[in-house]
Design an enzyme around this catalytic site. Structure first.
Site, mmCIF file in Angstrom:
data_model
loop_
_atom_site.group_PDB
_atom_site.id
_atom_site.type_symbol
_atom_site.label_atom_id
_atom_site.label_comp_id
_atom_site.label_asym_id
_atom_site.label_seq_id
_atom_site.Cartn_x
_atom_site.Cartn_y
_atom_site.Cartn_z
ATOM 1 N N HIS A 66 -3.201 6.215 4.376
ATOM 2 C CA HIS A 66 -1.794 6.399 4.713
ATOM 3 C C HIS A 66 -1.354 7.777 4.209
ATOM 4 C CE1 HIS A 66 -1.746 2.300 5.765
ATOM 5 N NE2 HIS A 66 -0.997 1.784 4.809
ATOM 6 N N CYS A 123 0.810 -1.228 0.000
ATOM 7 C CA CYS A 123 0.000 0.000 0.000
ATOM 8 C C CYS A 123 0.847 1.285 0.000
ATOM 9 C CB CYS A 123 -0.947 0.008 1.195
ATOM 10 S SG CYS A 123 -0.287 -0.770 2.684
HETATM 11 O O1 25A Z 1 -6.046 -12.006 9.561
HETATM 12 P P1 25A Z 1 -5.910 -13.178 8.669
HETATM 13 O O2 25A Z 1 -5.928 -14.491 9.408
HETATM 14 O O3 25A Z 1 -4.711 -13.090 7.777
HETATM 15 O O4 25A Z 1 -7.221 -13.171 7.727
HETATM 16 C C1 25A Z 1 -7.447 -12.216 6.715
HETATM 17 C C2 25A Z 1 -8.511 -12.678 5.761
HETATM 18 O O5 25A Z 1 -8.087 -13.904 5.215
HETATM 19 C C3 25A Z 1 -9.010 -14.912 5.514
HETATM 20 C C4 25A Z 1 -9.749 -14.422 6.707
HETATM 21 O O6 25A Z 1 -10.968 -15.084 6.798
HETATM 22 C C5 25A Z 1 -9.871 -12.967 6.374
HETATM 23 O O7 25A Z 1 -10.873 -12.783 5.421
HETATM 24 N N1 25A Z 1 -8.318 -16.119 5.775
HETATM 25 C C6 25A Z 1 -7.574 -16.485 6.832
HETATM 26 N N2 25A Z 1 -7.118 -17.716 6.688
HETATM 27 C C7 25A Z 1 -7.582 -18.153 5.508
HETATM 28 C C8 25A Z 1 -7.468 -19.347 4.781
HETATM 29 N N3 25A Z 1 -6.784 -20.401 5.230
HETATM 30 C C9 25A Z 1 -8.342 -17.124 4.935
HETATM 31 N N4 25A Z 1 -8.910 -17.249 3.760
HETATM 32 C C10 25A Z 1 -8.764 -18.382 3.137
HETATM 33 N N5 25A Z 1 -8.072 -19.413 3.605
HETATM 34 P P2 25A Z 1 -11.499 -15.416 8.236
HETATM 35 O O8 25A Z 1 -12.797 -16.003 8.001
HETATM 36 O O9 25A Z 1 -10.496 -16.202 8.959
HETATM 37 O O10 25A Z 1 -11.551 -14.029 8.935
HETATM 38 C C11 25A Z 1 -12.765 -13.380 9.268
HETATM 39 C C12 25A Z 1 -12.417 -12.124 10.029
HETATM 40 O O11 25A Z 1 -11.659 -12.446 11.202
HETATM 41 C C13 25A Z 1 -10.411 -11.702 11.201
HETATM 42 N N6 25A Z 1 -9.425 -12.628 11.603
HETATM 43 C C14 25A Z 1 -8.557 -13.291 10.870
HETATM 44 N N7 25A Z 1 -7.786 -14.081 11.623
HETATM 45 C C15 25A Z 1 -8.196 -13.889 12.880
HETATM 46 C C16 25A Z 1 -9.267 -12.968 12.867
HETATM 47 N N8 25A Z 1 -9.869 -12.573 13.926
HETATM 48 C C17 25A Z 1 -9.481 -13.105 15.081
HETATM 49 N N9 25A Z 1 -8.475 -13.991 15.187
HETATM 50 C C18 25A Z 1 -7.818 -14.409 14.104
HETATM 51 N N10 25A Z 1 -6.810 -15.293 14.194
HETATM 52 C C19 25A Z 1 -10.145 -11.219 9.830
HETATM 53 O O12 25A Z 1 -9.517 -9.921 9.905
HETATM 54 C C20 25A Z 1 -11.508 -11.236 9.216
HETATM 55 O O13 25A Z 1 -12.104 -10.000 9.377
HETATM 56 P P3 25A Z 1 -8.874 -9.183 8.595
HETATM 57 O O14 25A Z 1 -9.393 -9.859 7.428
HETATM 58 O O15 25A Z 1 -9.239 -7.738 8.564
HETATM 59 O O16 25A Z 1 -7.263 -9.352 8.516
HETATM 60 C C21 25A Z 1 -6.590 -8.724 7.437
HETATM 61 C C22 25A Z 1 -5.372 -9.505 6.936
HETATM 62 O O17 25A Z 1 -5.044 -9.029 5.632
HETATM 63 C C23 25A Z 1 -3.710 -8.507 5.600
HETATM 64 N N11 25A Z 1 -3.675 -7.295 4.759
HETATM 65 C C24 25A Z 1 -4.265 -6.115 4.963
HETATM 66 N N12 25A Z 1 -4.008 -5.278 3.978
HETATM 67 C C25 25A Z 1 -3.249 -5.941 3.103
HETATM 68 C C26 25A Z 1 -3.037 -7.214 3.609
HETATM 69 N N13 25A Z 1 -2.309 -8.112 2.974
HETATM 70 C C27 25A Z 1 -1.760 -7.751 1.798
HETATM 71 N N14 25A Z 1 -1.920 -6.537 1.239
HETATM 72 C C28 25A Z 1 -2.657 -5.608 1.868
HETATM 73 N N15 25A Z 1 -2.782 -4.395 1.291
HETATM 74 C C29 25A Z 1 -3.362 -8.193 7.008
HETATM 75 O O18 25A Z 1 -1.986 -8.199 7.231
HETATM 76 C C30 25A Z 1 -4.099 -9.297 7.740
HETATM 77 O O19 25A Z 1 -3.351 -10.494 7.736
HETATM 78 O O1 L14 Z 2 0.986 -5.752 1.936
HETATM 79 O O2 L14 Z 2 -0.251 -2.362 7.588
HETATM 80 O O3 L14 Z 2 2.986 -6.133 2.598
HETATM 81 O O4 L14 Z 2 0.222 -3.998 8.927
HETATM 82 C C1 L14 Z 2 1.988 -5.749 5.322
HETATM 83 C C2 L14 Z 2 1.760 -4.856 6.531
HETATM 84 C C3 L14 Z 2 0.069 -4.688 4.183
HETATM 85 C C4 L14 Z 2 -0.170 -3.794 5.361
HETATM 86 C C5 L14 Z 2 1.854 -5.706 2.798
HETATM 87 C C6 L14 Z 2 0.087 -3.526 7.783
HETATM 88 C C7 L14 Z 2 1.518 -5.008 4.098
HETATM 89 C C8 L14 Z 2 0.302 -4.452 6.615
#
Ligand code: 25A
Ligand code: L14
Length: 337
Positions: free
Chosen positions: A242, A129
């Site tokens: 940001h 981002c």
């Molecule tokens: O936080 P996670 O575990 O990485 O999960 C992020 C998303 O991926 C899904 C998850 O579904 C959520 O939609 N996910 C996780 N494991 C998966 C799998 N094996 C998977 N999808 C497919 N296969 P969910 O149903 O597990 O999550 C529902 C909500 O709960 C929050 N959550 C996730 N893990 C949790 C949790 N809550 C409590 N305890 C946990 N252990 C989850 O929050 C979702 O709302 P979130 O989605 O907002 O987390 C965001 C993730 O995405 C990364 N991220 C953000 N911006 C960027 C990015 N990555 C890359 N580029 C970006 N620009 C964050 O770093 C974070 O990991």
């Molecule tokens: O996409 O803001 O590499 O915590 C990892 C850090 C996304 C945002 C990435 C954060 C980032 C994330």
């Protein structure tokens, strides 16, 4: 018009939810949606347009028949599952850090290097981002006179870390205002009323991975090793958008007036730089918007050929979901699926 089957991996997350909203807003030619998440969310319902879908666990078999998959579930999920999707004939647009520096994977910002899409082999990486909003603003200036060096400090919103971090800031703020004790969980220290010079993991030479990504990804997107980015990435208690204080050193002279003129004609940019009216970019201005806002354009009076800029964008939109959807639109327009 042909319609596509589109999967969103991490459909319940902060970025995934934004991808779904943007697909709707932009009338993406989608005939079937496959919302995938972890086992935890499987079975939950999700409304998209006038249809209700059931969220499914993201297993490799789910990608059969899928044309395009957006991945927004973190690096581990992408590493494990994106190759499985590609194997099944699906074109993957990945938001994680898993494949960005892989030489066979294009790293694309459509306003900057859309031509890199031509080399894709089923997988396209969406940059970090902080990199995306910076390169959108720097590219047109770089085309005018090459940028040799960038010094940037970021002020990053908690939504980049996901929904748990959004909740942590909300709850900590309320607790502190109510004189309650707070216990940090997502971040190592209290994020409310604080600033943490630490995003992603500490990597090498005292830099965090977030800081190093800005250098490596900019070089790859600009296809040049002549540009160097020295970053300090800081988390601040803002929910969305940001901000970046950016100092560039250019090969030739670039006046603030010229920079304003170039930027106001460049795609995806809104110049907001009228000091007499107190007009400058703000996170609240960028939140929910698609543009990269640029202001505070001024000369570096300490050095030859230096220019300062203040660059703000919505990290969940241009920083993640919007850029990913724009990549997909570009693939369709250029017949590259
Ligand atoms: O936080 P996670 O575990 O990485 O999960 C992020 C998303 O991926 C899904 C998850 O579904 C959520 O939609 N996910 C996780 N494991 C998966 C799998 N094996 C998977 N999808 C497919 N296969 P969910 O149903 O597990 O999550 C529902 C909500 O709960 C929050 N959550 C996730 N893990 C949790 C949790 N809550 C409590 N305890 C946990 N252990 C989850 O929050 C979702 O709302 P979130 O989605 O907002 O987390 C965001 C993730 O995405 C990364 N991220 C953000 N911006 C960027 C990015 N990555 C890359 N580029 C970006 N620009 C964050 O770093 C974070 O990991
Ligand atoms: O996409 O803001 O590499 O915590 C990892 C850090 C996304 C945002 C990435 C954060 C980032 C994330």
């Amino acid at each position: 018009m042909k319609g596509y089957t589109v999967a969103v991996v991490g459909a319940t997350g902060a970025v995934g939810q934004e991808i779904l909203a943007i697909l709707r807003e932009r009338d993406f030619p989608l005939t079937n949606l496959v919302p995938l998440a972890s086992k935890r969310s499987a079975g939950k319902k999700l409304t998209f347009g006038d249809r209700e879908y059931t969220i499914r666990e993201s297993l490799p078999s789910e990608f059969a028949g899928v044309d395009i998959a957006f991945f927004s579930a973190g690096t581990t999920v992408s590493k494990n599952l994106a190759p499985e999707a590609v194997k099944r004939g699906c074109t993957v647009i990945d938001n994680s850090n898993a494949f960005r520096m892989d030489p066979g994977t294009p790293l694309v910002v459509p306003e900057v290097n859309p031509h890199h899409l031509r080399e894709h082999r089923g997988l396209i990486a969406n940059p970090n981002c902080s990199t995306i909003q910076m390169v959108v603003a720097l590219k047109p200036l770089h085309d005018y006179t090459p940028i040799k060096r960038v010094v940037v400090s970021t002020y990053q919103a908690v939504s980049g870390t996901g929904l748990e971090a959004i909740r942590e800031l909300r709850e900590q703020t309320a607790d502190i205002l109510a004189d309650k004790e707070v216990t940090p969980a997502v971040y190592p220290y209290q994020i409310a009323f604080n600033a943490l010079p630490h995003i992603d993991v500490f990597a090498k030479m005292g830099y965090t991975l977030e800081e190093l990504k800005m250098d490596q990804e900019t070089k790859k997107i600009f296809a040049s090793d002549e540009i160097a980015v020295n970053a300090t990435a800081v988390r601040i208690p803002v929910f969305r958008s940001h901000s970046e204080a950016v100092l560039i050193e250019t090969e030739g002279k670039l006046t603030p007036e010229k920079a304003r003129e170039i930027l106001s004609q460049a795609p995806g940019i809104q110049v907001v730089d009228e000091l007499d009216k107190l007009q400058y970019p703000l996170p609240t201005m960028a939140a929910g918007q698609d543009k990269v806002y640029v202001g505070r354009i001024r000369e570096d009076f300490t050095r030859e050929n230096g220019l300062n800029l203040w660059i703000v964008a919505d990290n969940l939109r241009k920083g993640a979901a919007l850029n990913a959807v724009q990549i997909a639109e570009r693939l369709l327009a250029d017949n590259l699926l």
